[in-house]
Design a protein around this motif. Structure first.
Motif, short mmCIF file in Angstrom:
data_model
loop_
_atom_site.label_atom_id
_atom_site.label_comp_id
_atom_site.label_asym_id
_atom_site.label_seq_id
_atom_site.Cartn_x
_atom_site.Cartn_y
_atom_site.Cartn_z
N UNK A 149 3.05 -71.23 -6.92
CA UNK A 149 2.19 -70.06 -6.99
C UNK A 149 1.12 -70.22 -5.91
N UNK A 150 0.97 -69.18 -5.10
CA UNK A 150 -0.12 -69.15 -4.13
C UNK A 150 -1.36 -68.63 -4.85
N UNK A 151 -2.47 -69.35 -4.70
CA UNK A 151 -3.73 -69.01 -5.37
C UNK A 151 -4.78 -68.74 -4.30
N UNK A 152 -5.59 -67.72 -4.50
CA UNK A 152 -6.64 -67.39 -3.54
C UNK A 152 -7.86 -66.84 -4.26
N UNK A 153 -8.98 -66.83 -3.56
CA UNK A 153 -10.19 -66.19 -4.09
C UNK A 153 -10.45 -64.85 -3.42
N UNK A 154 -9.47 -64.35 -2.67
CA UNK A 154 -9.60 -63.10 -1.93
C UNK A 154 -8.61 -62.08 -2.48
N UNK A 155 -9.11 -61.08 -3.18
CA UNK A 155 -8.25 -60.07 -3.79
C UNK A 155 -7.45 -59.28 -2.77
N UNK A 156 -8.04 -59.00 -1.61
CA UNK A 156 -7.34 -58.23 -0.58
C UNK A 156 -6.17 -59.01 0.00
#
Length: 336
Positions: A149-156
């Motif tokens: 799973x790729x996880x990010x703090x950027x919704x865009x």
């Protein structure tokens, strides 16, 4: 057994954290608010090195807020920066953007709320990353699936990577139980329709055949809910293990269930994010133009109606004036 041990340790970790860490987690303020030199900013946002940035500034290849820059001016994340290279235009990703790779184990949900109170990826991620930032999973894996799973703090960024038009390839190892024939393989490759929904076509190969189980490698460019399981069920095959191995340029790279590591934002992702952002901007501009056109048409219609009303009023006044200046002649009857 391994999964049970993992979730036992996970539950203990949550319990200890709730007892000991009653103080709020320290917020990671990753947004650069202080101005910095353009070359340093481009280096920190992984566009190029400082030396390369200085050369591009001298060559007039960089625009800041739509204007060509000729010196190493101070900028912040609020400035719109465009970099033109031989390979096309590149746009810096926000400095606050982070990307992590996570191996989701079986038995964990990718949801904030679960009526059955099962272990949540989001709770686990915040504990492991030691942050109270809002983190987002790029796509989901269902409760019984595992893998990357790729996880990010950027919704865009997450939204961009999930969109079908982005065409980021996902690779899965799939173990199916049942009779797997070459005819079934051919039909799955061509794609199927289930309950009016089209699935596929697919890139799919056989990795290993066992007595009743078959390991497959599948590649998808989008992922509908439980797509692989539904397609296999159509051919009387039951998926008893499903592992996502890659998502776009990101791969598991030997991670074990529950492992996290911070990854770079790959050039391919930066390019797709730029194209996604540019398309959104174009759509907004087109919408603004459409609304302006509608407003102009309405203004013209209102003006036309007003002109007609004034014309009618003028005509009515003219008629009244004519009647007053030219009264009708009286007709006298002769009396014999």
């Amino acid at each position: 057994m391994i999964i049970n041990k993992f979730f036992a340790a996970f539950s203990q970790l949550i319990s200890k954290t709730s007892q000991v860490a009653k103080q709020p987690l320290v917020k990671q303020n990753l947004i650069q608010s202080e101005p910095m030199r353009l070359s340093k900013y481009l280096a920190q946002t992984s566009v190029c090195s400082r030396r390369e940035a200085e050369k591009m500034i001298q060559s007039g290849m960089i625009l800041v807020d739509g204007k060509k820059v000729e010196s190493n001016i101070p900028v912040t994340s609020e400035n719109k920066i465009q970099v033109f290279t031989k390979n096309g235009e590149r746009m810096p990703v926000k400095q606050s953007t982070k990307v992590w790779i996570f191996y989701k184990p079986v038995g964990m949900i990718c949801s904030h709320n679960d009526p059955f109170k099962r272990p949540s990826f989001y709770d686990f991620a915040k504990l492991r990353l030691k942050t109270d930032q809002h983190v987002i999973s790029v796509g989901r894996l269902d409760f019984n699936s595992e893998g990357l799973i790729v996880v990010t703090n950027d919704g865009e960024l997450a939204r961009c990577m999930e969109l079908p038009e982005t065409k980021l390839q996902r690779t899965y190892r799939v173990r199916v139980y049942g009779t797997f024939t070459e005819e079934k393989l051919k039909k799955i490759r061509n794609g199927v329709t289930i309950a009016g929904v089209n699935y596929g076509p697919y890139w799919i190969n056989v990795e290993n055949r066992q007595s009743r189980n078959t390991w497959l490698i599948m590649r998808l460019e989008s992922g509908k809910n439980r797509e692989i399981r539904k397609v296999m069920q159509k051919f009387d095959l039951r998926v008893n293990r499903l592992i996502r191995q890659s998502y776009g340029p990101y791969k598991l790279m030997g991670l074990k269930p529950g492992d996290f590591y911070e990854a770079q934002i790959e050039p391919e992702i930066k390019r797709k994010l730029y194209l996604h952002t540019r398309k959104k901007l174009q759509n907004v501009q087109e919408q603004i133009q459409l609304e302006q056109t509608k407003l102009n048409i309405k203004t013209l219609d209102d003006q036309s109606k007003n002109d007609k009303l004034i014309e009618k009023q003028n005509n009515d006044l003219s008629e009244k004036k004519n009647i007053n200046t030219n009264p009708p002649k009286q007709i006298h009857s002769k009396i014999n």
